[in-house]
Design an enzyme around this catalytic site. Structure first.
Site, PDB file in Angstrom:
ATOM      1  N   GLU A 169      39.696  35.953  43.468  1.00  0.00           N
ATOM      2  CA  GLU A 169      41.024  36.531  43.708  1.00  0.00           C
ATOM      3  C   GLU A 169      42.045  36.002  42.702  1.00  0.00           C
ATOM      4  O   GLU A 169      42.957  36.714  42.302  1.00  0.00           O
ATOM      5  CB  GLU A 169      41.494  36.255  45.145  1.00  0.00           C
ATOM      6  CG  GLU A 169      40.698  37.003  46.206  1.00  0.00           C
ATOM      7  CD  GLU A 169      40.738  38.517  46.057  1.00  0.00           C
ATOM      8  OE1 GLU A 169      41.666  39.046  45.440  1.00  0.00           O
ATOM      9  OE2 GLU A 169      39.792  39.177  46.544  1.00  0.00           O
ATOM     10  N   TYR A 217      49.369  35.793  48.843  1.00  0.00           N
ATOM     11  CA  TYR A 217      48.224  36.705  48.689  1.00  0.00           C
ATOM     12  C   TYR A 217      46.892  35.950  48.735  1.00  0.00           C
ATOM     13  O   TYR A 217      46.011  36.284  49.533  1.00  0.00           O
ATOM     14  CB  TYR A 217      48.328  37.501  47.374  1.00  0.00           C
ATOM     15  CG  TYR A 217      47.060  38.269  47.120  1.00  0.00           C
ATOM     16  CD1 TYR A 217      46.767  39.395  47.868  1.00  0.00           C
ATOM     17  CD2 TYR A 217      46.119  37.828  46.187  1.00  0.00           C
ATOM     18  CE1 TYR A 217      45.569  40.081  47.705  1.00  0.00           C
ATOM     19  CE2 TYR A 217      44.928  38.507  46.013  1.00  0.00           C
ATOM     20  CZ  TYR A 217      44.667  39.634  46.769  1.00  0.00           C
ATOM     21  OH  TYR A 217      43.478  40.299  46.604  1.00  0.00           O
ATOM     22  N   ASP A 261      48.808  42.448  47.753  1.00  0.00           N
ATOM     23  CA  ASP A 261      49.021  42.392  46.297  1.00  0.00           C
ATOM     24  C   ASP A 261      49.536  43.755  45.840  1.00  0.00           C
ATOM     25  O   ASP A 261      49.866  44.619  46.669  1.00  0.00           O
ATOM     26  CB  ASP A 261      47.716  41.988  45.588  1.00  0.00           C
ATOM     27  CG  ASP A 261      46.633  43.042  45.731  1.00  0.00           C
ATOM     28  OD1 ASP A 261      46.834  44.018  46.490  1.00  0.00           O
ATOM     29  OD2 ASP A 261      45.590  42.919  45.060  1.00  0.00           O
TER      30      ASP A 261
END
Ligand code: SF4
Length: 360
Positions: free
Chosen positions: A46, A129, A147
Site C-alpha cells: 500500500e 489510509y 485514497d
C-alpha cells in the site's frame, strides 16, 4: 452535508455493498501481497501503491520483499540499502518512514505491526489510509481506507460534484464508509478491498469508466446522469515553484563524484551528483566558476539539460561534465558499476546517469 443526506448516503452504500463484494469475489486479481496476506505485505504494497500504478509496483515489490522479507529484516538493514531497493519509486521519505516504523515494531511490538487502527496510526509513515488498509484488510476492523481511487468511485456513485481535494469531502467519505462497516452487515476487509479494486479497474481515473461491466451500473448516479467522465471534480492545485540548478558530473581517473545530500531538504540523505543553485549558462562560464572555487578542471563539457517534477516544485537542471586530475574534496568517487548497482540515485538525476552510461 446535512444529517438527512448523510443517512441517505449510508443507506445507498449499504444497499450497494453486497453487489460490490460479490463482484470482487468473482473478479479479484491475484497479486503477491494478496497471497498468504500479512500486515507487513499489505503495508509495503500500500505504501508503494500510493505513488505508482499496480503494474509498475509489481517488480519493485518483489525486489523489496526479497531483500527485506520481514519487518525485522527491514529494521536491521542499513538505510542506504533500503533506499537502493526503493530506487525508481521516488518519494524516498516513505521508504525512510517504513524503515523507522520497522525499527519501532522490532523494539516495542515483538517485530510485528500492531493490530488496531489506533496503534497503527501512531507509527511513522502510516496515515489514515495505510493504517485503515492494514487494520481492515488484515484484522477486519471496521475502519475506512480512503485514497484517491475510493474518493473517485464515491464521487461518481453519489454524483457528488464537490472538489475531492477538500478535506471535508474526504472526511465525509470516511464517515459514510465507517458507518456502513459499523452496521456489521459487510466484512470491512472485503468491502474496503473491493472499493479499491473497483477504483483501480472499472472506475479508473483515465479514460472512460467501464460502467457496462460495473456491479453498480444500475445504481450509480453519475452513470445514470451521463456524468461519469466529468466526475470527480478536482480543483487545480497551486502552481509548482521552478528552481534552476546546475549539476556537476566530476570525473577523475574514470570514477564519478557523488555527494551525500544534507539531512534536511529535498532528497535528504540520498546520494546525488553535486549540484549548485542557479544556471551556469555555458561551458566557459562553468570553467570559470570551478576555478573560482579552487577546482582546476582539465576540461569542461556541456552535459545537457534535464527537468524533474516533484509534487510541489520543479528542478530545471543544466549539466556540465568536468574532468579533473585530482578528486574534488568532499565527494565520494565511485565506478560506473557501483553507480549502477550500489547507490540509490533519485530519479531527479536519472537523465544524467543515463547519459553517463551511454557515454554522451
Ligand atoms: S457505474 Fe461507472 S462511474 Fe459508476 S461506479 Fe461503476 S464504473 Fe464508476
Amino acid at each position: 452535508m446535512g444529517e438527512t443526506q448523510r443517512n441517505d448516503r449510508r443507506r445507498a452504500l449499504l444497499i450497494a455493498a453486497p453487489r460490490l463484494t460479490a463482484w470482487f469475489a468473482a473478479n479479484r486479481r491475484a497479486f503477491p501481497w494478496r497471497e498468504s496476506r500479512t500486515p507487513y505485505k499489505v503495508l509495503v504494497s500500500e505504501t508503494m501503491l500510493q505513488q505508482t500504478r499496480i503494474e509498475a509496483v509489481l517488480k519493485y515489490y518483489e525486489r523489496f520483499m526479497k531483500a527485506f522479507p520481514t519487518l525485522r529484516a527491514l529494521a536491521g538493514a542499513p538505510e542506504d540499502l533500503v533506499m537502493k531497493h526503493w530506487e525508481g519509486l521516488g518519494y524516498y521519505s516513505r521508504a525512510r518512514n517504513l524503515k523507522k516504523c520497522a525499527e519501532i515494531c522490532a523494539e516495542h511490538h515483538d517485530g510485528k505491526l500492531p493490530e488496531t487502527y489506533a496503534e497503527l496510526i501512531r507509527l511513522p509513515g502510516l496515515g489514515p489510509y495505510s493504517a485503515g488498509a492494514v487494520a481492515s484488510l488484515c484484522h477486519d476492523e471496521a475502519v475506512p481506507a480512503v485514497d484517491g481511487n475510493v474518493l473517485r468511485v464515491l464521487a461518481r456513485f453519489f454524483g457528488d460534484a464537490r472538489d475531492v481535494r477538500l478535506p471535508e469531502v474526504r472526511k465525509e467519505a470516511e464517515d459514510v464508509i465507517r458507518a456502513v462497516l459499523e452496521d456489521g452487515l459487510v466484512s470491512p476487509s472485503l468491502f474496503n478491498e473491493a472499493l479499491m479494486e473497483l477504483g483501480e479497474t472499472l472506475c479508473a481515473p483515465k479514460g472512460k469508466p467501464q460502467c457496462e461491466c460495473c456491479p453498480w451500473e444500475k445504481i450509480c448516479r453519475a452513470h445514470a446522469e451521463g456524468r461519469e467522465e466529468k466526475l470527480p471534480y478536482r480543483s487545480a492545485g497551486a502552481a509548482r515553484a521552478v528552481e534552476e540548478k546546475t549539476v556537476w558530473i566530476f570525473i577523475c581517473g574514470g570514477r564519478i563524484a557523488l555527494e551525500k545530500r544534507p539531512n534536511t531538504g529535498m532528497l535528504r540523505g540520498l546520494y546525488g551528483f553535486p549540484m549548485t543553485e542557479g544556471t551556469v549558462p555555458d561551458a566557459e562560464t562553468a570553467d570559470t566558476v570551478l576555478r573560482d572555487r579552487g577546482i582546476a578542471p582539465l576540461r569542461v563539457l556541456p552535459f545537457g539539460i534535464a527537468k524533474h517534477v516533484f509534487t510541489h516544485k520543479e528542478w530545471h537542471m543544466t549539466g556540465y561534465l568536468a574532468e579533473t586530475e585530482k578528486p574534488v574534496p568532499g565527494f565520494s568517487y565511485v565506478t560506473a558499476g557501483e553507480l549502477a548497482n550500489s547507490y540509490a540515485l533519485p530519479s531527479a538525476f536519472r537523465a544524467y546517469r543515463d547519459r553517463l552510461a551511454a557515454g554522451r
